[in-house]
Motif scaffolding. Structure first.
Motif, PDB file in Angstrom:
ATOM      1  N   THR A 146      43.879  39.999  33.035  1.00 16.63           N
ATOM      2  CA  THR A 146      45.148  40.692  33.281  1.00 16.63           C
ATOM      3  C   THR A 146      46.216  39.795  33.883  1.00 16.63           C
ATOM      4  O   THR A 146      47.386  40.189  33.945  1.00 16.63           O
TER       5      THR A 146
ATOM      6  N   THR B 169      45.806  47.084  30.800  1.00 14.27           N
ATOM      7  CA  THR B 169      45.096  48.216  31.383  1.00 14.27           C
ATOM      8  C   THR B 169      43.642  47.833  31.621  1.00 14.27           C
ATOM      9  O   THR B 169      43.038  47.122  30.827  1.00 14.27           O
TER      10      THR B 169
ATOM     11  N   ARG C 284      43.031  52.022  43.956  1.00 13.68           N
ATOM     12  CA  ARG C 284      44.133  51.267  44.539  1.00 13.68           C
ATOM     13  C   ARG C 284      43.773  49.782  44.665  1.00 13.68           C
ATOM     14  O   ARG C 284      44.579  48.899  44.338  1.00 13.68           O
TER      15      ARG C 284
ATOM     16  N   GLU D 258      43.756  47.989  41.279  1.00 11.79           N
ATOM     17  CA  GLU D 258      45.127  47.746  40.816  1.00 11.79           C
ATOM     18  C   GLU D 258      45.726  46.532  41.536  1.00 11.79           C
ATOM     19  O   GLU D 258      46.474  45.749  40.934  1.00 11.79           O
TER      20      GLU D 258
ATOM     21  N   VAL E 272      47.550  45.522  37.195  1.00 17.47           N
ATOM     22  CA  VAL E 272      47.872  46.401  36.069  1.00 17.47           C
ATOM     23  C   VAL E 272      47.334  47.802  36.350  1.00 17.47           C
ATOM     24  O   VAL E 272      46.635  48.036  37.340  1.00 17.47           O
ATOM     25  N   GLU E 273      47.627  48.720  35.441  1.00 17.30           N
ATOM     26  CA  GLU E 273      47.147  50.097  35.568  1.00 17.30           C
ATOM     27  C   GLU E 273      45.633  50.133  35.407  1.00 17.30           C
ATOM     28  O   GLU E 273      45.060  49.457  34.549  1.00 17.30           O
TER      29      GLU E 273
ATOM     30  N   LEU F 156      42.369  52.840  34.900  1.00 16.46           N
ATOM     31  CA  LEU F 156      41.959  54.198  34.561  1.00 16.46           C
ATOM     32  C   LEU F 156      40.442  54.282  34.641  1.00 16.46           C
ATOM     33  O   LEU F 156      39.740  53.379  34.181  1.00 16.46           O
TER      34      LEU F 156
ATOM     35  N   SER G  20      43.265  62.097  29.348  1.00 17.70           N
ATOM     36  CA  SER G  20      44.416  61.640  28.575  1.00 17.70           C
ATOM     37  C   SER G  20      44.247  61.957  27.091  1.00 17.70           C
ATOM     38  O   SER G  20      45.199  62.363  26.415  1.00 17.70           O
TER      39      SER G  20
END
Length: 466
Positions: A79, A121, A134, A137, A142-143, A145, A153
């Protein structure tokens, strides 16, 4: 585990994601890879491209960062993140440790000439706590999930009816409520009550209260929608409609099978959760009485608890059905685990005692010896392929035979001045023979006892036993 990428020219424009899995005690290598393979299919359904996987053996999932320091650095390599959770640094001071860690990461992880396309992601094959979310991230930049959020989703994207949309939105808000956090550390509190005294509520508290209020509002709306659906099902039950429900793991081929049995266009895709809303169609060629086929939402392991609860109404058609067609993808190496997942979820919603016909779908993808092994293991199952017309015809006959076993024969004598009632018998029942005698038309029919009783009241002529 080493980095692995899956380049494809067709995926060039799709957002990139990296998968993360923790191998706990008792989980085999094959089980871990199967779970990540399923997660990759979920990611593809969400429109992302998986570019690699990071896995690690751990005693548990309780670590604040989920992974060890070395694996965090490897993950950050995908990332472009910093690879560690930076300690708090007082304003005006310099964090030399963070700079050194970032330099070590760059030197150890990237070689000269490497062309790295950063993933935007991170997808974790487990549920994460707010702290873990948290921290990851911060590590990756990055995000992030977790598995539940990915499933939510997908459900949100595929929901089409008002009921499905309400259920998914409730589940999403319930999931997000404990994960709300301050947008900045110095968020001011709103004024207190009378006279402006008291601490009042912080922005976080206000956000959580607004979420609770919204959930309550959506649940009230859902009750109204479900009441309408229940009324429709009650009408069908009153008319003694015969119903079959297609159930099974997601992507087992239920929608394609539905298309074959009903001759109706259905959305068919090689995706997880391609079907989310329950669809009801008439079995074709039509029988008398008619048989309804319902295609229900697919199951999946580790389904978020609140979505399991919402399945109670989404799968109401399965609960009301006379027969379950339990569809399994026989070509999937994890078919036995998927079979058990479906059984467990059906038990949770109280729909596990229905008569069931096991369908081993996609058997055309198996070798002869594999088909023979399955026949020995599941002797009562139907091996077939939903893409073969002859298999659809055979299944149609099995469904018809199931219902005819519980039917009864009866004869109605219809006077010649009431011949319109003969048409009603043809519409509601299977007419075995029809003889015209001096006292009228003698119509011998085959139908469920409830249909026969209802017809006797409707045409005001009591039937004679078969």
């Amino acid at each position: 585990m080493s980095r692995s990428s899956h380049p494809s020219s067709t995926d060039a424009d799709r957002p990139r994601a990296v998968l993360v899995g923790v191998q706990l005690q008792g989980v085999s290598d094959d089980e871990l890879q199967s779970s990540l393979d399923e997660l990759e299919r979920l990611v593809e359904t969400l429109g992302l491209q998986s570019v690699g996987r990071v896995t690690q053996k751990r005693q548990g999932l309780g670590s604040a960062n989920l992974l060890g320091e070395g694996k965090l650095k490897i993950l950050a390599g995908y990332t472009g993140g910093q690879g560690f959770v930076a300690p708090f640094v007082a304003p005006g001071t310099q964090d030399e440790t963070a700079e050194e860690s970032l330099e070590d990461l760059e030197e150890s992880h990237f070689e000269e000439g490497d062309e790295v396309s950063p993933a935007g992601t991170v997808i974790v094959d487990h549920d994460l706590s707010p702290t873990q979310l948290r921290n990851l991230e911060k590590v990756t930049g990055v995000e992030v999930l977790d598995r539940s959020m990915v499933i939510l989703s997908i459900f949100q994207r595929h929901a089409r009816t008002r009921e499905a949309k309400l259920q998914v939105e409730i589940a999403r808000l319930v999931y997000m409520a404990p994960r709300l956090r301050e947008t900045h550390a110095g968020a001011e509190r709103q004024r207190g009550g009378i006279g402006g005294k008291g601490a009042g509520e912080s922005a976080l508290e206000l956000g959580r209260r607004a979420t609770r209020d919204r959930i309550a509002e959506l649940r009230r709306a859902l009750v109204g929608v479900q009441r309408e659906a229940e009324t429709q099902r009650s009408r069908r039950n009153t008319n003694e409609i015969q119903a079959v429900a297609l159930i099974g793991y997601t992507n087992a081929g239920k929608s394609r099978l539905m298309r074959g049995l009903t001759n109706k266009e259905m959305y068919v895709a090689n995706q997880l959760f391609a079907t989310l809303d329950t669809t009801v169609r008439v079995l074709v060629p039509e029988t008398r009485p008619r048989i309804l086929i319902s295609d229900t939402v697919g199951f999946i392991k580790d389904l978020p608890h609140d979505l399991v609860a919402s399945f109670r109404s989404t799968l109401a058609e399965a609960e009301e059905a006379n027969l379950h067609l339990h569809v399994i993808d026989a070509s999937d190496p994890m078919m036995r685990d998927q079979y058990e997942v479906t059984r467990q979820v059906l038990a949770e919603i109280g729909a596990d005692e229905h008569p069931r016909l096991l369908i081993l779908n996609k058997c055309d993808l198996l070798q002869k010896d594999q088909q023979q092994a399955l026949a020995s293991e599941f002797p009562e199952a139907v091996q077939m392929a939903a893409t073969r017309p002859e298999d659809i015809v055979r299944l149609h006959g099995l469904i018809r035979d199931f219902f005819e076993k519980s039917m009864e024969e009866a004869t109605f004598i219809i006077p010649y001045d009431q011949q319109a009632k003969v048409g009603l018998l043809h519409k509601r029942c299977r007419v075995i023979d029809e003889l015209y005698k001096d006292d009228g038309a003698h119509v011998r029919i085959l139908a469920p006892s409830g249909v026969i009783e209802g017809l006797g009241q409707e045409i005001a002529i009591p039937p004679n036993p078969g």
